[in-house]
Design an enzyme around this catalytic site. Structure first.
Site, short mmCIF file in Angstrom:
data_model
loop_
_atom_site.label_atom_id
_atom_site.label_comp_id
_atom_site.label_asym_id
_atom_site.label_seq_id
_atom_site.Cartn_x
_atom_site.Cartn_y
_atom_site.Cartn_z
CD GLU A 112 41.99 67.56 54.37
OE1 GLU A 112 42.14 66.60 54.76
OE2 GLU A 112 40.44 68.34 55.19
CG HIS A 229 48.02 70.34 62.29
ND1 HIS A 229 47.74 71.29 61.08
CD2 HIS A 229 46.38 69.58 61.25
CE1 HIS A 229 47.18 71.37 60.01
NE2 HIS A 229 45.56 70.16 60.18
NE ARG A 275 46.85 66.94 58.01
CZ ARG A 275 46.18 66.02 58.96
NH1 ARG A 275 46.13 65.27 60.02
NH2 ARG A 275 44.73 66.83 58.45
CG HIS A 336 46.16 66.92 64.27
ND1 HIS A 336 45.08 67.69 65.08
CD2 HIS A 336 46.04 66.46 63.27
CE1 HIS A 336 44.37 67.74 63.92
NE2 HIS A 336 44.54 66.92 63.21
NE ARG A 371 45.29 62.18 61.54
CZ ARG A 371 44.43 62.27 60.93
NH1 ARG A 371 43.29 62.48 60.53
NH2 ARG A 371 44.76 63.86 61.00
#
Length: 518
Positions: A112, A229, A275, A336, A371
């Site tokens: 990811e 997100h 992100r 998110h 994160r």
């Protein structure tokens, strides 16, 4: 007679804590806001990051986590997460978790955004959280010394001499208050992303544990860091269903309304940028184009691959007339994950004796300002166990205490009116404390949300009154923390402050400090 410890929250962190306590002979009172499996963990798609791949190393995982955290991670916390992670995941597999395997029967790892190697384990394609939740619940049910309290909203932390001795809950099935006492309390109630109108979280994720701890005197830290997100489903009459980051990891691309790929304008890593970068890039692209959504195109993966690798996303989209094997998915950013929470050390200890925290409820510095994808499940396993260990050690040296709780001043609710106020506030929070922020807007929401909290603070005969109290309080803390941070960093992006990673301090606030300054 066995010692009793309270665990609030039935996601990965709460269940892992409860299992550790039960394994060591304690009685556990386990509280869930709805049914035991209705939580963020069960909805999680992407996977769990862990160093079990022979091409990976602790050093690589630590470095990727520190880099994503933009210089605000606490290295000690990150090292604990990464180095204890493999044992916790192997334990989970021993308990029956079925992670996906490759054609040779070995664990199948994917990649990811911001990960340097393939280290993401997944289950049932894109239903990793559901498999982890199932495994932990089945393990929990093997114990006889657990008492489960479902449909309980936690309302107040009961304190005596700066020590947590129990909780006050609202039984939302019977609309009555209940008091519960124990030698220690572990809060694992999740984060606060559902205080935003647009969110990938279940509507129950309103930061209740964080709010009650703050009101009891606990310190909160880094509350301004809310991760959005980049790709939540944006379709009329459809929920804001999360479209996993794993799709971009497998090759899906972002396009605008003209079918043009646009991420290369914003970052060299394109769709695999961190992100916060991807979320802001989408916001900027939507503003430039005058549109309210962009599109995630996965069609080149092929229908068979999509159906096997992303069955949950495929079937969910199909419910709303969208065949993602043939057409691009309309998406937009949504709240998110929340990096801020109750300040704790690596053992889940807080500044209140007898109060321990784990998972998204806690802030031990493991995520810093942003994160790293798929670190959250690992965090719940690692620090859920650690919080339980600390609670057990504390409970050995104290007596069970009880106090009288005044329930004489419970206000009656106009539930319809309160629901409208909640909806309006969530919309305002998304506008003024969203992906891109401004000082003036943060000041506006701080003033109005704090005034609403002061009006709302108290006990109510319905859940909506408590939720509005918590949302207005947390909005105040987020805004205060955002204004206090004098630079943009990680998930906190303010157009009025320098966009440089120079401000490495953590913003810590308690209720007394907030009251004094407001």
């Amino acid at each position: 007679m066995k010692d009793t410890i309270i665990v609030v929250g039935s996601g990965v962190a709460g269940l892992r804590a409860a299992i550790e306590l039960l394994n060591n002979g304690f009685e556990v009172l386990l509280f869930s806001k709805r049914e035991i499996n209705y939580c963020n963990t069960d909805k999680a798609q992407g996977g769990i990051a862990v160093v079990l791949n022979e091409d990976d190393s602790f050093e690589k995982h630590i470095e990727d986590t520190l880099k994503a955290g933009a210089g605000l991670c606490r290295r000690e916390s990150v090292e604990v997460l990464v180095k204890e992670g493999p044992k916790r995941v192997e334990e989970l597999i021993e308990w029956g978790a079925n992670f996906d395997k490759d054609k040779n029967g070995r664990l199948d790892f994917t990649k990811e955004a911001a990960h340097s190697v393939n280290r993401i384990l997944h289950a049932l394609g894109d239903a990793t959280g559901h498999e982890i939740e199932r495994t932990l619940i089945e393990k929990l049910k093997r114990f006889s010394d657990v008492r489960l309290f479902e449909n309980r909203t936690v309302v107040k932390l009961l304190i005596k001499d700066n020590r947590a001795i129990g909780i006050l809950t609202l039984n939302t099935k019977e609309q009555r208050y209940e008091t519960h006492f124990a030698k220690a309390v572990v809060l694992a109630t999740g984060g606060y992303a559902a205080i935003y109108k647009n969110t990938t979280n279940p509507e129950i994720t309103t930061g209740d544990g964080i709010a009650i701890a703050f009101l009891a005197g606990a310190e909160l830290e880094d509350m301004e860091f809310v991760q959005f997100h980049p790709t939540a489903l944006k379709r009329y009459n459809a929920p804001q269903f999360l479209i996993s980051e794993s799709m971009r990891g497998e090759g899906a691309i972002l396009i605008n309304d003209k079918g043009e790929r646009f991420m290369e304008k914003y970052h060299r890593l394109k769709e695999l940028a961190p992100r916060d970068v991807v979320a802001r890039s989408i916001i900027f692209e939507m503003k430039e184009r005058g549109i309210d959504k962009v599109y995630l195109d996965a069609t080149k993966m092929g229908a068979e691959f999509i159906k096997n690798r992303f069955p949950t996303i495929y079937n969910e989209c199909l419910k709303y007339g969208l065949d993602i094997t043939k057409e691009a998915i309309p998406v937009a950013p949504a709240a998110h994950y929340t990096m801020g929470g109750i300040k704790s050390d690596i053992n889940g200890k807080t500044n209140i004796d007898g109060l321990f925290v784990a998972g998204e409820t806690a802030c031990n510095g493991v995520h810093g300002a942003n994160r790293l994808a798929s670190n959250s499940m690992l965090e719940g396993l690692v620090f859920g166990k650690r919080a339980a260990d600390s609670a057990m050690e504390f409970a050995k040296n104290v007596d069970l205490e009880k106090i009288e709780v005044d329930l004489s001043n419970i206000r009656r609710c106009n539930r319809q009116f309160l629901r409208k106020r909640i909806a309006d506030l969530r919309e305002t929070i998304f506008k003024k404390l969203g992906v891109v922020r401004r000082i003036s807007e943060m000041e506006e929401i701080l003033e109005c949300s704090w005034a609403l909290f002061l009006k709302q603070n108290g006990l109510y005969d319905c859940e909506e009154g408590i939720i509005l109290r918590n949302i207005s309080l947390l909005a105040s803390v987020i805004a205060y923390s955002g204004i206090s941070r004098k630079g943009s960093i990680g998930a906190h992006y303010c157009v009025d402050t320098p966009h440089a990673y120079e401000n490495k301090e953590h913003i810590t606030v308690n209720i007394e400090k907030l009251q004094e300054e407001l």
